[in-house]
Design an enzyme around this catalytic site. Structure first.
Site, mmCIF file in Angstrom:
data_model
loop_
_atom_site.group_PDB
_atom_site.id
_atom_site.type_symbol
_atom_site.label_atom_id
_atom_site.label_comp_id
_atom_site.label_asym_id
_atom_site.label_seq_id
_atom_site.Cartn_x
_atom_site.Cartn_y
_atom_site.Cartn_z
ATOM 1 N N ARG A 101 47.947 36.566 -7.244
ATOM 2 C CA ARG A 101 46.987 37.038 -8.243
ATOM 3 C C ARG A 101 47.750 37.901 -9.237
ATOM 4 O O ARG A 101 48.879 38.332 -8.960
ATOM 5 C CB ARG A 101 45.877 37.847 -7.586
ATOM 6 N N LYS A 150 31.688 20.964 4.839
ATOM 7 C CA LYS A 150 31.654 19.493 4.847
ATOM 8 C C LYS A 150 32.964 18.988 5.420
ATOM 9 O O LYS A 150 34.026 19.455 5.014
ATOM 10 C CB LYS A 150 31.482 18.962 3.420
ATOM 11 N N TYR A 169 38.761 18.897 -4.432
ATOM 12 C CA TYR A 169 38.565 17.730 -5.297
ATOM 13 C C TYR A 169 39.247 17.971 -6.628
ATOM 14 O O TYR A 169 39.046 19.016 -7.262
ATOM 15 C CB TYR A 169 37.053 17.539 -5.497
ATOM 16 N N TYR A 180 32.629 27.916 0.315
ATOM 17 C CA TYR A 180 32.575 26.466 0.420
ATOM 18 C C TYR A 180 33.812 26.013 1.171
ATOM 19 O O TYR A 180 34.941 26.259 0.729
ATOM 20 C CB TYR A 180 32.527 25.788 -0.958
ATOM 21 N N ARG A 238 0.818 -1.215 0.000
ATOM 22 C CA ARG A 238 0.000 0.000 0.000
ATOM 23 C C ARG A 238 0.856 1.272 0.000
ATOM 24 O O ARG A 238 0.347 2.367 -0.171
ATOM 25 C CB ARG A 238 -0.955 -0.010 1.205
ATOM 26 N N ASN A 294 -7.765 -1.680 17.546
ATOM 27 C CA ASN A 294 -6.624 -2.517 17.895
ATOM 28 C C ASN A 294 -5.352 -1.890 17.316
ATOM 29 O O ASN A 294 -5.242 -1.693 16.115
ATOM 30 C CB ASN A 294 -6.847 -3.918 17.290
ATOM 31 N N ASN A 296 0.383 2.474 6.780
ATOM 32 C CA ASN A 296 0.102 1.586 5.654
ATOM 33 C C ASN A 296 0.253 2.315 4.324
ATOM 34 O O ASN A 296 0.351 1.690 3.281
ATOM 35 C CB ASN A 296 -1.306 1.009 5.741
ATOM 36 N N GLY A 355 0.459 -14.035 7.315
ATOM 37 C CA GLY A 355 -0.341 -13.282 8.279
ATOM 38 C C GLY A 355 0.354 -13.091 9.612
ATOM 39 O O GLY A 355 1.367 -13.723 9.918
ATOM 40 N N THR A 356 -0.227 -12.174 10.406
ATOM 41 C CA THR A 356 0.394 -11.795 11.691
ATOM 42 C C THR A 356 0.404 -12.965 12.682
ATOM 43 O O THR A 356 1.366 -13.119 13.444
ATOM 44 C CB THR A 356 -0.362 -10.607 12.301
HETATM 45 C C1 UD1 Z 1 -3.260 -5.266 11.697
HETATM 46 C C2 UD1 Z 1 -4.344 -5.920 12.578
HETATM 47 C C3 UD1 Z 1 -5.455 -4.906 12.851
HETATM 48 C C4 UD1 Z 1 -4.858 -3.705 13.552
HETATM 49 C C5 UD1 Z 1 -3.736 -3.103 12.710
HETATM 50 C C6 UD1 Z 1 -3.004 -2.045 13.518
HETATM 51 C C7 UD1 Z 1 -4.351 -8.280 11.979
HETATM 52 C C8 UD1 Z 1 -5.047 -9.363 11.227
HETATM 53 N N1 UD1 Z 1 -4.891 -7.070 11.879
HETATM 54 O O1 UD1 Z 1 -3.837 -4.956 10.438
HETATM 55 O O2 UD1 Z 1 -6.442 -5.493 13.708
HETATM 56 O O3 UD1 Z 1 -5.858 -2.742 13.780
HETATM 57 O O4 UD1 Z 1 -2.762 -4.125 12.368
HETATM 58 O O5 UD1 Z 1 -2.054 -1.388 12.731
HETATM 59 O O6 UD1 Z 1 -3.369 -8.539 12.633
HETATM 60 N N2 UD1 Z 1 3.342 -8.931 9.097
HETATM 61 C C9 UD1 Z 1 4.208 -9.997 9.174
HETATM 62 N N3 UD1 Z 1 3.893 -11.152 8.538
HETATM 63 C C10 UD1 Z 1 2.739 -11.299 7.826
HETATM 64 C C11 UD1 Z 1 1.846 -10.197 7.751
HETATM 65 C C12 UD1 Z 1 2.182 -9.027 8.413
HETATM 66 O O7 UD1 Z 1 5.272 -9.923 9.795
HETATM 67 O O8 UD1 Z 1 2.528 -12.384 7.265
HETATM 68 C C13 UD1 Z 1 3.696 -7.663 9.781
HETATM 69 C C14 UD1 Z 1 3.741 -6.473 8.862
HETATM 70 O O9 UD1 Z 1 5.037 -6.286 8.354
HETATM 71 C C15 UD1 Z 1 3.324 -5.331 9.785
HETATM 72 C C16 UD1 Z 1 2.428 -6.004 10.797
HETATM 73 O O10 UD1 Z 1 2.694 -7.391 10.717
HETATM 74 O O11 UD1 Z 1 4.433 -4.769 10.457
HETATM 75 C C17 UD1 Z 1 0.947 -5.722 10.539
HETATM 76 O O12 UD1 Z 1 0.607 -6.177 9.250
HETATM 77 P P1 UD1 Z 1 -0.391 -5.336 8.324
HETATM 78 O O13 UD1 Z 1 -0.579 -6.108 7.075
HETATM 79 O O14 UD1 Z 1 0.063 -3.943 8.225
HETATM 80 O O15 UD1 Z 1 -1.734 -5.442 9.199
HETATM 81 P P2 UD1 Z 1 -2.976 -4.452 9.155
HETATM 82 O O16 UD1 Z 1 -3.771 -4.746 7.952
HETATM 83 O O17 UD1 Z 1 -2.526 -3.057 9.358
HETATM 84 CA CA CA Z 2 -0.518 -2.053 9.461
#
Ligand code: UD1
Ligand code: CA
Length: 453
Positions: A426, A337, A373, A352, A18, A173, A230, A83-84
């Site tokens: 000069r 510098k 330089y 400079y 994003r 959250n 994001n 995913g997280t």
């Molecule tokens: C997430 C939360 C959301 C919360 C928001 C806060 C979930 C499902 N949702 O959404 O509830 O309000 O953060 O900012 O958790 N990441 C990984 N591995 C992955 C996916 C993500 O390490 O597979 C990391 C990303 O780099 C990032 C963080 O986890 O630092 C959050 O991921 P992101 O995709 O930004 O989650 P949000 O959609 O913002």
């Molecule tokens: Ca996020």
């Protein structure tokens, strides 16, 4: 008193699509630092026993940044990122099963240590399996919501699944969660795969804990601390909030800033109480300003040290490696510098000065240029204590002008000048009495004849 072990997991495997520029999100700069450096600095301020960073494969630049900002951090690769919840599951085998596990996101950089400490103690005191850091942002769109039954937190609901009542509720959250280390592996072990994104959500640990009969808690943070990045728009908004917060701190400490909203500060720049920062000044990374120093308007500084009582600008540019000792002055349209100006030395106009050492109380005339330089390498210029460099002098490095030496204006200095010597390099002036009038008469005649033909 020995405290229970604390592990911190920082999630940073996301691609950050994003942001729309192909760069890993956590490397985008906030106050001159990559986002993840802010998070790691806050994490380290809690003195965790274990610090784990979750990255995706082929994030070499992020690996290098993590090594730079937290040499003690362990890196775990999530391949592929699912995913997280999956990210935390991948980190779990690295964590001792005692004490607490704090999960931070690499894209949530405004958190402070007191807030995180509050979250950790709230979880511990309640004996909760999970504690969630909540916040109420002015624009809650995109964030997950907290669902309560009575006073009990029972579920985290992603925005797309939230009903309208939950959406208007506005308690969001932040993504930051604290877990009981012993129960965390069980919570992340059997998370459901969410089909809509083909991901395991860390947020689903809350409803799983509740289903097992374990308590969950929520702690509300000052809203700015929960904001995540994001998009470029959100990054710019966080920059604004970060700057506002840091300016406020400096003002409280006694820095003089009549128009703080026009001053831009890097995360690591230090400004001593009593220093004056005039409107429209940029203090980049690695800047240190001493007490009673004055940075006049429209000056731009990076990795520069300005000692007590020194003065900079207006319209000066101090590049990396500049040191102004006490009382030194660098005036308008001067660029420096890798240059040190000794105590009370002055370069007040249009110069400079690169790769140079300038002695105490030396005076550098307007328009002086160090020619450092030669197209291949950089060379140094040394100017002694109390030396006087006349205006519009070119100093062709390597070259040394001794203590107390004087260089005549307009010189091109290619040879060393000994202490207390006078150097003039000069063309000699030729003055021809009356010749200007003669020349003018001749030119006038020629123009008249041209007009007739
Ligand atoms: C997430 C939360 C959301 C919360 C928001 C806060 C979930 C499902 N949702 O959404 O509830 O309000 O953060 O900012 O958790 N990441 C990984 N591995 C992955 C996916 C993500 O390490 O597979 C990391 C990303 O780099 C990032 C963080 O986890 O630092 C959050 O991921 P992101 O995709 O930004 O989650 P949000 O959609 O913002
Ligand atoms: Ca996020």
């Amino acid at each position: 008193m020995s405290r229970a072990p604390l592990s911190i997991v920082v999630l940073a495997a996301g691609k950050g699509t994003r942001m729309r520029n192909g760069r890993p999100k956590v490397l985008h700069p906030l106050a001159g630092w990559p986002l993840i450096r802010h998070v790691l600095a806050t994490a380290r301020s809690l003195e965790p026993d274990r610090l784990v960073v979750v990255l995706a494969p082929a994030m070499d630049e992020v690996v290098a940044e993590v090594r730079r900002s937290a040499a003690d951090a362990e890196i775990v690769v999530q391949d592929p990122p699912l995913g997280t919840g999956h990210a935390v599951a991948v980190a779990c085998p690295k964590l001792p099963p005692q004490g607490a596990v704090l999960v931070l996101y690499g894209d949530t950089p405004l958190l402070t240590r007191p807030t995180l400490e509050r979250l950790l103690s709230a979880r511990e005191e309640a004996g909760a399996a999970v504690a969630v850091l909540a916040f109420r942002p002015p624009d809650p769109s995109g964030y997950g919501r907290l669902r309560f039954e009575g006073d009990e937190l029972v579920e985290l609901v992603e925005e797309r699944h939230a009903d309208s009542r939950l959406r208007v509720e506005g308690l969001c959250n932040s993504g930051v969660m604290a877990f009981d280390a012993a129960r965390l592996p069980i919570l992340v072990d059997e998370l459901p795969l969410r089909q809509e994104k083909n991901e395991y959500y860390l947020t689903d640990t809350v409803s799983r804990a509740v289903a097992t009969g374990w308590r969950c808690r929520a702690v509300e943070a000052p809203w700015a601390e929960g904001l995540g990045v994001n998009s470029q728009r959100q990054l710019a908004e966080l920059e604004r909030l970060w700057q506002e917060r840091r300016r406020g701190e400096l003002l409280d400490e006694g820095v003089v800033m009549p128009a703080p909203e026009t001053v831009f500060l890097a995360a690591d720049c230090q400004v001593a109480p009593g220093a004056v920062i005039e409107p429209y000044v940029v203090l980049g990374p690695g800047v240190r300003i001493g007490a009673a120093a004055v940075i006049h308007s429209f000056s731009h500084l990076e990795s520069a040290v300005v000692d007590e009582g020194a003065s900079v600008g207006p319209f000066a540019r101090l590049r990396p490696g500049t040191v102004l000792e006490a009382g030194a002055r660098v005036g308008n349209f001067v660029e420096t510098k890798a240059t040190r100006l000794g105590k009370g030395a002055k370069a007040n106009h249009l110069s400079y000065l690169g790769d140079a050492t300038i002695g105490a109380a030396a005076n550098i005339g307007a328009g002086t240029i160090t020619c450092n330089y030669d197209g291949f390498a950089k060379h140094r210029t040394e100017i002694g204590d109390g030396a006087f460099i006349g205006s519009n002098t070119a100093l062709v490095a390597p070259v040394r002008v001794g203590n107390g030496a004087i260089v005549g204006a307009g010189s091109t200095v290619t040879e060393d000048v000994p202490d207390d010597a006078l150097a003039i390099a000069r063309g000699r002036q030729a003055t021809k009495p009356g010749r200007a009038a003669e020349l003018r008469a001749r030119l006038r005649r020629a123009a008249r004849e041209q007009g007739r033909s």
